[in-house]
Design a protein around this motif. Structure first.
Motif, PDB file in Angstrom:
ATOM      1  N   LEU A 131       0.970  -1.193   0.108  1.00 20.85           N
ATOM      2  CA  LEU A 131      -0.475   0.377  -0.219  1.00 20.85           C
ATOM      3  C   LEU A 131       1.025   1.392  -0.368  1.00 20.85           C
ATOM      4  CD1 LEU A 131      -2.388  -1.018   2.872  1.00 20.85           C
ATOM      5  CD2 LEU A 131      -2.321  -1.275   0.297  1.00 20.85           C
ATOM      6  N   ALA A 132       0.445   2.270  -0.742  1.00 20.62           N
ATOM      7  CA  ALA A 132       1.417   3.448  -0.663  1.00 20.62           C
ATOM      8  C   ALA A 132       1.019   4.184   0.355  1.00 20.62           C
ATOM      9  CB  ALA A 132       1.087   4.048  -1.885  1.00 20.62           C
ATOM     10  N   ILE A 133       0.816   3.018   2.001  1.00 18.56           N
ATOM     11  CA  ILE A 133       0.256   3.950   3.053  1.00 18.56           C
ATOM     12  C   ILE A 133       1.338   3.887   3.688  1.00 18.56           C
ATOM     13  CG2 ILE A 133      -0.615   3.793   4.665  1.00 18.56           C
ATOM     14  CD1 ILE A 133      -3.465   3.065   2.752  1.00 18.56           C
ATOM     15  N   CYS A 162      -6.873   8.925   2.452  1.00 17.46           N
ATOM     16  CA  CYS A 162      -7.557   7.891   1.636  1.00 17.46           C
ATOM     17  C   CYS A 162      -7.467   8.586   0.006  1.00 17.46           C
ATOM     18  CB  CYS A 162      -8.592   9.564   2.770  1.00 17.46           C
ATOM     19  SG  CYS A 162      -9.332   9.734   4.291  1.00 17.46           S
ATOM     20  N   ALA A 163      -6.640   9.054  -0.903  1.00 13.96           N
ATOM     21  CA  ALA A 163      -6.573   8.835  -1.910  1.00 13.96           C
ATOM     22  C   ALA A 163      -6.451   7.412  -2.416  1.00 13.96           C
ATOM     23  CB  ALA A 163      -5.270  10.120  -2.189  1.00 13.96           C
ATOM     24  N   GLN A 164      -5.938   6.544  -1.322  1.00 15.81           N
ATOM     25  CA  GLN A 164      -6.350   4.938  -2.155  1.00 15.81           C
ATOM     26  C   GLN A 164      -7.398   4.496  -1.783  1.00 15.81           C
ATOM     27  OE1 GLN A 164      -3.104   5.135  -3.479  1.00 15.81           O
ATOM     28  NE2 GLN A 164      -2.300   7.095  -2.069  1.00 15.81           N
ATOM     29  N   VAL A 165      -8.131   5.283  -1.345  1.00 17.27           N
ATOM     30  CA  VAL A 165      -9.341   4.655  -0.734  1.00 17.27           C
ATOM     31  C   VAL A 165     -10.602   4.532  -2.481  1.00 17.27           C
ATOM     32  CG1 VAL A 165     -11.706   4.422   0.763  1.00 17.27           C
ATOM     33  CG2 VAL A 165      -9.281   4.414   1.108  1.00 17.27           C
ATOM     34  N   THR A 166     -10.679   2.931  -2.844  1.00 17.04           N
ATOM     35  CA  THR A 166     -11.721   3.352  -3.792  1.00 17.04           C
ATOM     36  C   THR A 166     -12.991   3.122  -3.785  1.00 17.04           C
ATOM     37  OG1 THR A 166     -11.371   0.801  -4.786  1.00 17.04           O
ATOM     38  CG2 THR A 166      -9.721   2.816  -5.474  1.00 17.04           C
ATOM     39  N   GLU A 167     -13.186   2.361  -2.319  1.00 20.34           N
ATOM     40  CA  GLU A 167     -14.376   1.837  -2.084  1.00 20.34           C
ATOM     41  C   GLU A 167     -14.622   1.142  -0.356  1.00 20.34           C
ATOM     42  OE1 GLU A 167     -17.752  -1.595  -3.597  1.00 20.34           O
ATOM     43  OE2 GLU A 167     -15.821  -1.259  -4.019  1.00 20.34           O
ATOM     44  N   VAL A 168     -15.864   1.786  -0.159  1.00 23.54           N
ATOM     45  CA  VAL A 168     -16.125   1.512   1.483  1.00 23.54           C
ATOM     46  C   VAL A 168     -16.767   0.593   1.810  1.00 23.54           C
ATOM     47  CG1 VAL A 168     -14.702   3.506   2.335  1.00 23.54           C
ATOM     48  CG2 VAL A 168     -16.706   4.392   1.932  1.00 23.54           C
ATOM     49  N   SER A 169     -16.983   0.053   2.609  1.00 21.90           N
ATOM     50  CA  SER A 169     -18.215  -0.065   3.624  1.00 21.90           C
ATOM     51  C   SER A 169     -18.704   0.608   4.990  1.00 21.90           C
ATOM     52  CB  SER A 169     -18.783  -1.981   3.034  1.00 21.90           C
ATOM     53  OG  SER A 169     -18.551  -2.369   2.086  1.00 21.90           O
ATOM     54  N   LEU A 193     -17.474   9.597  -1.127  1.00 16.90           N
ATOM     55  CA  LEU A 193     -16.861   8.893   0.489  1.00 16.90           C
ATOM     56  C   LEU A 193     -15.980  10.362   0.316  1.00 16.90           C
ATOM     57  CD1 LEU A 193     -15.149   6.833   0.621  1.00 16.90           C
ATOM     58  CD2 LEU A 193     -14.299   6.281  -1.846  1.00 16.90           C
ATOM     59  N   ALA A 194     -15.308  10.129   0.049  1.00 15.13           N
ATOM     60  CA  ALA A 194     -14.157  11.384   0.768  1.00 15.13           C
ATOM     61  C   ALA A 194     -15.323  12.488   2.408  1.00 15.13           C
ATOM     62  CB  ALA A 194     -13.671  12.281  -0.064  1.00 15.13           C
ATOM     63  N   LEU A 212      -7.811  -0.478  -1.098  1.00 12.60           N
ATOM     64  CA  LEU A 212      -7.534   0.333  -0.930  1.00 12.60           C
ATOM     65  C   LEU A 212      -6.730   0.003  -2.483  1.00 12.60           C
ATOM     66  CD1 LEU A 212      -6.357  -0.144   2.641  1.00 12.60           C
ATOM     67  CD2 LEU A 212      -7.062   1.695   1.357  1.00 12.60           C
ATOM     68  N   ARG A 213      -5.627   0.814  -2.997  1.00 11.88           N
ATOM     69  CA  ARG A 213      -5.336   0.359  -4.222  1.00 11.88           C
ATOM     70  C   ARG A 213      -4.190  -0.470  -3.977  1.00 11.88           C
ATOM     71  NH1 ARG A 213      -6.978   5.693  -5.167  1.00 11.88           N
ATOM     72  NH2 ARG A 213      -8.270   5.752  -7.500  1.00 11.88           N
ATOM     73  N   VAL A 214      -3.456  -1.096  -4.206  1.00 11.19           N
ATOM     74  CA  VAL A 214      -1.844  -2.144  -4.373  1.00 11.19           C
ATOM     75  C   VAL A 214      -1.071  -1.858  -5.520  1.00 11.19           C
ATOM     76  CG1 VAL A 214      -1.549  -4.404  -4.002  1.00 11.19           C
ATOM     77  CG2 VAL A 214      -3.438  -3.731  -3.135  1.00 11.19           C
TER      78      VAL A 214
END
Length: 458
Positions: A131-133, A162-169, A193-194, A212-214
């Motif tokens: 992850l870029a975190i 947060c920019a790495q997040v594409t979807e949330v539950s 989402l943001a 998250l983006r990988v």
């Protein structure tokens, strides 16, 4: 576990503890202890739900008895921001953990909110991914990182966490499970989402998972460091890096404060490199000879081995002075300049005005303060001693915010001892306060989720 069945709630019911035990299991619901607090506000119960459905049941129970709920991950940032106005149930997300689904084609991974970031990195590393975190908080969970909008040095190249997040539950205040984002999401949904979770401190919904983006782990990583004497010199160097074709992954600055800064200044004066309160010899750069400056500029270069070597060579020539290359980061890399008891500030300002913000902070405090962060983005943290009186802190904030306001910048109090937190304006001017209020009313009309924790004290 202790008996939780006899504890009453705000409306006088005695069965809340029993209901929580029924939802989570007898071993996962208990009366709160001395350590179960948020920014100094003690909780009454602690619940550890084992599924999104259980999270929904807890929030429906809270609605039934008019109870407040605050989510907790690893607790690394629970002292950040304002305390909740009321804290009945501390909802621990520790059991909502795991890398639940990985999409090789889309390079994403769905991760439970209670999963430590370092655990996700360990799983991904086995297949050469990451992850870029790279947040500073040791042990931070994915949910906590999103809730606090915390980021590390890699935000320069890859954007915030947060920019790495594409979807949330997430589970809303009414107990319903929602899912937003994803590849097919509209721009409006991505904006939602943001606005919904990033930086909300759990005040709009309880995150149960995030996709998250990988990315592939870079084949080579090298750091180039160079000492700096003044914020102005930092400004000049960062400008040259950004205007070149270096493409750094991160540009970080570490400026010392207090006695450490004074000792460097005395050494510089003895050598003749330091003249007055400006920069050496009236220029933006110190001479190549002489002692190292008090601050350090560190630049991370990532990529293929030959490409990294070529860019590092050009960067070293551009920086000049005492620039040096290392395969390891400086000791202060990915660490905050403040300790647990300090008054922690976060400054955001356009890159070209970061040096002005640092000078304004020095002038207001009457001494250099430790400053560290992303010089290439204009986002840094600073520390005031914990013993600084509340009225003095308020005066410093007023002076610094006046300078930043004219430069479209902002200074917020990240964390502070209770007397300071109660006495000062943590957020400063919030031109978006009416928008934040509408968002809070839309998603949590009864102000049941982390009341008072949302930016602006909502």
């Amino acid at each position: 576990m202790g008996d939780v069945t006899g504890v009453g709630n705000r409306s006088g019911s005695a069965g809340v503890g029993r209901r929580l035990a029924d939802i989570c299991g007898a071993d996962f619901a208990r009366p709160a202890g001395a350590a179960d607090e948020v920014a100094g506000q003690p909780a009454r119960w602690v619940a550890l739900p084992g599924s999104p459905r259980a999270v929904g049941d807890i929030l429906r129970l809270a609605a039934e008895y008019d109870l407040s709920v605050v989510p907790r991950g690893a607790g690394t940032k629970l002292d950040w921001g304002a305390p909740p106005a009321q804290l009945d149930i501390l909802l621990d997300t520790g059991r909502l953990a795991g890398v639940w689904h990985r999409s090789t084609g889309e390079l994403t991974a769905e991760v439970g909110a209670g999963t430590p970031v370092r655990a996700v990195q360990a799983v991904l590393e086995r297949s050469g991914q990451r992850l870029a975190i790279d947040v500073p908080s040791e042990g931070a969970t994915v949910g906590g990182v999103v809730a606090a909008d915390e980021s590390g040095p890699l935000r320069h190249r890859h954007g915030s966490s947060c920019a790495q997040v594409t979807e949330v539950s997430y589970v809303d205040a009414g107990g319903a499970l929602n899912r937003i984002g994803g590849r097919s999401a509209s721009p409006d949904a991505r904006r939602e989402l943001a606005a919904l979770l990033c930086g909300s401190h759990g005040a709009l919904g309880v995150l149960v998972s995030a996709t998250l983006r990988v990315q592939a782990v870079p084949a080579s990583r090298l750091w180039v460091t160079r000492s700096v004497w003044t914020p102005l010199e930092m400004h000049d160097l960062v400008g040259e890096i950004l205007s070149g074709s270096i493409a750094p992954a991160a540009i970080e600055i570490d400026l010392p404060g207090g006695q450490q800064y004074a000792s460097w200044r005395v050494a510089g004066a003895a050598d003749g490199s330091w003249q007055g309160s400006g920069h050496p010899a009236g220029t933006g750069r110190p001479r190549p000879s002489g002692p190292r400056g008090p601050g350090t500029l560190a630049v991370l270069i990532e990529g293929g081995p030959s490409d990294v070597a070529e860019r590092v060579g050009r960067l070293g020539r551009l920086l000049g002075g005492d620039a040096r290359t290392s395969a390891a980061p400086p000791a202060w890399w990915r660490q905050y300049p403040f300790g647990p008891a300090d008054i922690a500030l976060r400054i955001e300002v356009p890159i070209g005005d970061l040096h002005a913000a640092v000078y304004a902070l020095r002038d207001a405090a009457g001494t250099p303060l430790p400053v560290r962060g992303s010089a290439g983005l204009g986002v840094v943290h600073a520390a005031l001693p914990a013993t600084t009186p509340p009225d003095r802190v308020a005066g410093i904030l007023t002076a610094v915010r006046a300078v930043l306001l004219a430069r479209a910048g902002r200074c917020v109090v990240v964390a502070a001892p209770p007397p300071v937190r109660r006495s000062v304006d943590l957020w400063g001017d919030r031109s978006d306060l009416s928008l934040l209020r509408r968002v809070k009313e839309q998603f949590d009309p009864d102000h049941r989720l982390a009341p008072g924790r949302f930016p602006g004290g909502l």
